[in-house]
Design a protein around this motif. Structure first.
Motif: not given
Ligand SMILES: Cc1cc2nc3c(=O)[nH]c(=O)nc-3n(C[C@H](O)[C@H](O)[C@H](O)COP(=O)(O)OP(=O)(O)OC[C@H]3O[C@@H](n4cnc5c(N)ncnc54)[C@H](O)[C@@H]3O)c2cc1C
Ligand code: SF4
Ligand code: SF4
Lengths: 669, 285, 192
Positions: A390, A393-394, A402-403
């Motif tokens: 991540c 991401s996230r 978003y993932c």
């Protein structure tokens, strides 16, 4: 004589549980021109539709208002229903009393009912002014354009070509293959990525129905579904591929070494090069910026050694014009540039902090290290490898909310590869969640855990240099403590983002992107591979982060959509589009500026008003391009543009009906 | 350039080197600092830790005074800077809070002041202007610039990037010093916990000193009185407790700019440090 | 810790959860417990609950545990957590808000927390009286209240020799304004 029929739907308890449906139907019966009004449990069901047809016949209805769910869901259904009863399908008006009443006002049923009645009142007032509309038809050019030659574009091109239609595949880089050919092994089966993707690349090159344009970009698109006109810029390669045999003498002798993009700058290539040995086409091009012959008029070795005289330093970019009927966009993804965002991980200044894709190149037997996992700083084999998921991401603060969907699995793959290839090594994976919802994915992750990968639940706050190692400072939230690891190598799972310049491409082709810049599908569930613009289809990770199985599935799905289009000789056009009243049009062409689909053109007409042969400008709507959004109609100062099905008269009578009723109520009070 | 100057409560005591050198350097560089009449404590950590309103009010009172002067405000102390800047931001963004606070202080503030750290004010001069005044480049000084927390966090008021700030590094290079890249630029020293929980501060400060020494420097540069106090005054105690042997002078960035631009050590209060500064200063000449 | 009954706990403490969110201006439900705050917190090693757990306890309404914790006092307001939080939660502000609440609720403090609160009181006391911090007064008062009369005496002496301690407080002209500020705030906070 106008005779309106009103049908109010319960949608089981979806509407009926909140809105007093029978009351809405009763009230509606009193509205002007309403000849029949009734309610029903499931109007969209077969008995429900039959009931409408019978009512139309029995009460001689010539306008139909249905108060139910969103028109996005059932407008087509009910259009067909009234057509079966012999009415023009556009004499239908839908009222959304589910999403707009019962769902949003679940806690205030009385007001929900009152609102439903108001909405029906407006719809009836509008319906009175509905006019029959007729669909047109246009012919289809049965040739497809696929933009992007990653696995998504390859799959789509092969499927369309196999169905017997011609395809042009445009790829920006000198080779097709995309990211998949850069990968080493693929989860969850660990089959060799090159072994399963290169045969498909070759199939593309050899397919009689596919024309491959690599090192080329789409610079302009005009036209509409079935009839697109596309401009492509073929970049100068300085190598005549019709002569070149791909023997490789040139790149063997070229003295100019530059970092290899394919190896993510961990290896080198020559100025005249093929990105990797299995590239398709397997013929070189010259990177003009690094070529000493082109930049300084020196060297020129490649031309001297080429046995077939294929080198041409005077080559220039070429512009190609193509006619196609459908476009598949498959431009894929790039990786988030963590080095500009993550200061706590060193902004890229520690050579031993790399990305997952760099790791892929490194474990790849044909990669820059011949498949050995080493530290870029000193070439030594790392013993303690830390993976951080991540990154970007996230993380809405630094990257994307978003993932990225693939990192959990490829990190599990990487941890497995470290443990497998380096005896006595340790692999630590910092994670927040392990998201492994695909077939055999959870098992794959568990296998890595069984092999000894240590999964630490927490994010890493900082990476510091410690001697020749990296001190990774994280937390284990399950233990509730800080943890530290002296790492030899740190691998970041960075976010997938839309490929560079994809916003411009969306503008050039004429469709929309979502808030993150990925291409927007027409409907997230029901139309996942269609863009909002007719005739444009989406495949693979350009629509959102995806792994290979999903990408390939979408490539196939987009191909089917294209084939379905090509299977028709002609296609129907939606009549709910803008129409210009030339008598009123002043020719200001404001509408042309606001139209997102470039559907409005200038037109000159004879101007009779002055008695002599003068001309004047008016706007003209291209019925095939217009998507019926109505931007033009609302921007027209002289009221010359109307949107069929939403004319000013129709809208205004709906508004009036509502306002008059409100006034009545206030007066009564 | 003319600023209303907020020196902070430690201006004549624990941080007097900072106040003295700031005034001297600004004068030398043509930055006019005007004292704020009747200024009072910004509240510091105890203020906002006790009550959000108190924290804002104690700072806002001073902002109101500055507003009357019709100038923008600069603070030397990093803690004061952070408090004033945060209060300023909250007063500007939250009308309701602003009214409430004005009611509390009895000195209405209307949001007309900009708050800058003295670091920004000096940096704004630009390298040319500063280089032009350099008489004694800090040639043999190899320094670790330590920014601490208060002027780089939170982001609403940050003077520079919280992970790898450069603003003082650049100033130091401009006056001829060599700065190292190290990982502890903005790690916390424990600041205000020093009196109540000294062990924590000693531990954190020890780490910072160790990193600086490992980076091979001969001094530390800072712009925060709390950091300075912990790094300078507590060095002896750290040596005793952790068995270390640090002897690392800790300078305010203003002191070093002062030296480079020809001010005498006496004018910069270099003799009041706990870790002797003389050896290092000798290196310059 | 015995099992926590979440059914009643969350419901009974909804006010508390909302209050923390509102007063700190931080949507505490945004926190997804990644632990990055804890990972970078310089004082986490001395805390009874790591910072991410403080936020978790707020999310679940464990009011008493949170307000009695040492952690909220040990927080040095360095804002490392805030600047790295991927969910944009300003945890330092939450900590600040919890300290204020603990104080208003009259929580009995112990250990490190007690000393920190006392230090803050002594500091502010001199500000209230003089308009500015009076370091010597603060230290003497603090030592008196902790019963360590000669704590930091060495420091004091060293400071004195460097001319860094003033024996009498410096006051600003209208120092009495400050006492008024303190009083008005106390009044206001009592009301709510
Ligand atoms: C480190 C890493 C490991 C992975 N491992 C796995 C795995 O083990 N298993 C798995 O299932 N998935 C894996 N994936 C995911 C996989 O890479 C993707 O699912 C897949 O590559 C997506 O294919 P695509 O065709 O959509 O995009 P891409 O592979 O990005 O292809 C897009 C193509 O379009 C071209 N292009 C872009 N813009 C233009 C333009 N304007 N004009 C013309 N051409 C253009 C690009 O040059 C490129 O060739 C991994 C991803 C990463 C980052
Ligand atoms: S860093 Fe932010 S999201 Fe992560 S646990 Fe801490 S407060 Fe929650
Ligand atoms: S602000 Fe407080 S909780 Fe956050 S990192 Fe600093 S000391 Fe820890």
């Amino acid at each position: 004589m106008i005779r309106v029929g009103v049908f109010v739907c319960w949608c089981g308890s979806n509407i009926g549980g909140i809105v007093d449906v029978p009351r809405v139907a009763k009230e509606a019966a009193r509205f002007p021109y309403v000849a029949h009004s009734m309610d029903y449990k499931y109007t969209c069901s077969e008995p429900g539709q039959k009931m409408i047809i019978e009512a139309i016949k029995k009460y001689k209805l010539n306008r139909v208002v249905i108060a139910s769910c969103s028109p996005r869901l059932h407008e087509p259904t009910f259009r067909k229903t009234i057509a079966r009863a012999g009415l023009n399908p556009y004499l239908l008006e839908m009222v959304n009393i589910r999403e707009q009443c019962s769902w949003v006002h679940a806690k205030e049923p009385d007001q929900a009912t009152a609102k439903a009645i108001d909405l029906v009142r407006m719809a009836v007032a509008k319906a009175i002014h509905l006019k029959p509309l007729y669909e047109g038809s246009i012919p289809v050019t049965k040739k497809a354009l696929v933009i992007g030659g990653g696995i998504a574009g390859i799959q789509a091109a092969l499927d369309i070509a196999d169905a017997g239609y011609r395809v042009i595949l445009v790829e920006r880089e000198p080779t097709i293959g995309g990211k998949m050919v850069m990968l080493d092994k693929t989860f969850p089966t660990l089959d060799c990525s090159a072994c399963i993707s290169t045969p498909k690349m070759v199939a593309v090159a050899q397919h009689p129905n596919i024309e491959l344009l690599t090192y080329a970009e789409v610079t302009g698109v005009t036209g509409f579904i079935g009839n697109f006109s596309v401009t492509v810029r073929q970049k100068a390669r300085y190598v005549d591929h019709s002569k070149c045999t791909g023997c490789g003498t040139c790149w063997g002798k070229c003295p100019q070494k530059v970092p290899s993009e394919f190896d993510l700058n961990m290896g080198t290539r020559k100025a005249i090069y093929i990105p990797f040995p299995q590239a398709v086409p397997n013929k070189p091009c010259i990177d003009a910026a690094s070529c000493r012959r082109i930049t300084e008029q020196k060297c020129g070795v490649c031309a001297k050694v080429c046995p077939v005289g294929a080198i041409n330093y005077e080559d220039r970019d070429k512009i190609l014009q193509l006619e196609v009927g459908a476009i598949v966009i498959a431009t894929g993804y790039d990786l988030f540039d963590w080095t500009t965002a993550y200061g706590e991980y060193g902004y890229g200044k520690f050579p031993d902090v790399i990305t997952g894709l760099q790791f892929e190149r490194m474990v790849n037997a044909s990669g820059p290290t011949g498949g050995k996992i080493v530290r870029p700083s000193d070439g030594k084999e790392p013993k303690n490898v830390v993976f951080i998921k991540c990154v970007g991401s996230r993380d809405e603060a630094k990257g994307k909310a978003y993932c990225s969907r693939v990192c959990c699995l490829y990190t599990a793959k990487h941890a497995h590869q470290v443990l497998e290839k380096i005896p006595g090594s340790q692999a630590f994976v910092f994670y927040m969640d392990v998201r492994a919802p695909g077939k055999a994915y959870e098992e794959f992750y568990q296998r890595t855990v069984d092999e000894g990968a240590r999964y630490i639940r927490g994010r890493v706050s900082k990476i510091c240099r410690q001697g020749d190692k990296l001190l990774v400072k994280g937390a284990d939230t399950l233990l509730g403590t800080q943890v530290e690891i002296e790492a030899d190598l740190v691998v970041l799972a960075t976010a997938m983002i839309p490929s560079r310049n994809s916003r411009q491409l969306a503008q050039v082709v004429g469709f929309s992107t979502d808030k993150d810049g990925f291409f927007q599908e027409a409907h997230p569930k029901l139309r996942p591979v269609e863009a909002g613009t007719a005739g444009i289809f989406l495949a693979g990770s350009c629509q959102g982060p995806k792994d290979i199985p999903d990408t390939v599935a979408q490539g196939g799905a987009a191909a089917v959509k294209v084939c379905a289009l090509f299977a028709k000789q002609e296609i129907a056009t939606d009549p709910m589009i803008a129409e210009v009243n030339e008598a009123l049009c002043t020719g200001c062409l404001n509408c042309r500026e606001v139209c997102p689909y470039k559907a409005i053109k200038r037109k000159t007409i004879p101007d009779k008003a002055r008695g002599q042969a003068a001309e004047r400008t008016v706007a003209r709507v291209n019925s095939s391009l217009c998507q019926g959004c109505g931007c033009c109609a609302s921007s027209c100062r002289s009221g010359a543009i109307n949107l069929n099905g939403f004319t000013d008269e129709q809208i205004m009578s709906a508004v009036k009906a509502s306002l008059q009723h409100q006034r009545l109520l206030t007066n009564r009070q | 350039m003319k600023y209303a100057y907020f020196p902070g409560c430690c201006d004549h005591t624990s941080a007097k080197e900072y106040d003295i050198s700031t005034r001297a350097v600004c004068k030398n560089l043509g930055i006019e600092l005007i004292d704020i009449p009747d200024w009072s404590c910004c509240g510091s950590t105890p203020g906002h830790s006790t009550s959000h309103l108190l924290g804002v009010a104690l700072s806002a009172r001073n902002l109101a005074l500055v507003e009357e002067m019709g100038l923008d405000c600069t603070a030397s102390c990093a803690a004061c800077y952070q408090r004033l800047a945060l209060a300023n931001m909250e007063m500007k963004n939250d009308m309701k809070l602003c009214e409430k606070i004005n009611c509390i202080t009895g000195k209405p503030y209307h949001g007309g002041v900009k708050v800058k750290s003295i670091v920004e004010v000096v940096a704004e001069l630009g390298p040319e202007q500063i280089t032009a005044r350099v008489l004694k480049p800090l040639e043999n000084l190899k320094m670790a610039v330590y920014y601490g927390c208060l002027m780089v966090r939170p982001k609403e008021i940050q003077v520079d990037d919280p992970e790898n700030p450069q603003i003082i590094d650049k100033l130091m290079r401009t006056v001829g010093g060599e700065v190292v890249d190290w990982s502890y630029k903005t790690e916390c020293c424990g600041g205000g916990l020093a009196i109540s929980n000294e062990d924590i501060v000693l531990r954190l400060t020890n780490k910072i000193l160790k990193e600086a020494v490992d980076a091979g420097v001969n001094c530390i540069v800072t712009a925060c009185p709390l950091c300075h106090f912990n790094l300078d005054m507590r060095q002896k105690k750290i040596n005793k407790i952790f068995g270390t042997n640090y002897h690392l002078p800790v300078f305010y960035f203003t002191q070093l700019i002062g030296l480079a631009t020809g001010l005498k050590p006496g004018e910069l209060s270099l003799e009041t440090h706990f870790v002797d500064t003389r050896e290092v200063i000798k290196l310059i000449a | 810790m015995p099992a926590i009954n979440l059914t009643s706990n969350v419901k009974d403490n909804l006010d508390f959860i909302m209050h923390v969110s509102k007063e700190s201006g931080q949507p505490v439900q945004h926190c997804y417990q990644c632990g990055k705050c804890t990972a970078g917190c310089p004082v986490a090693f001395a805390m009874d609950y790591p910072p991410n757990r403080i936020i978790r306890m707020v999310q679940l309404g464990l009011k008493e545990h949170v307000l009695k914790s040492q952690a909220i006092w040990l927080c040095a307001y360095c804002s490392t957590c805030t600047s790295r939080c991927p969910r944009n939660v300003n945890l330092a502000r939450v900590m600040d808000c919890l300290r204020g609440m603990a104080r208003r609720e009259g929580i009995q403090l112990e250990g490190r927390a007690k000393k920190i609160a006392l230090f803050y009181d002594c500091f502010l006391d001199t500000v209230k009286r003089n308009g500015k911090l009076y370091e010597l007064g603060m230290m003497l008062n603090y030592n008196l209240k902790t019963g360590h009369f000669f704590k930091d005496a060495g420091t004091g002496l060293a400071m004195f020799t460097k001319g860094k301690i003033k024996l009498i407080p410096t006051k600003n002209e209208n120092y009495k304004d400050l006492a008024q500020i303190f009083e008005r705030i106390e009044e206001m906070e009592e009301k709510c």
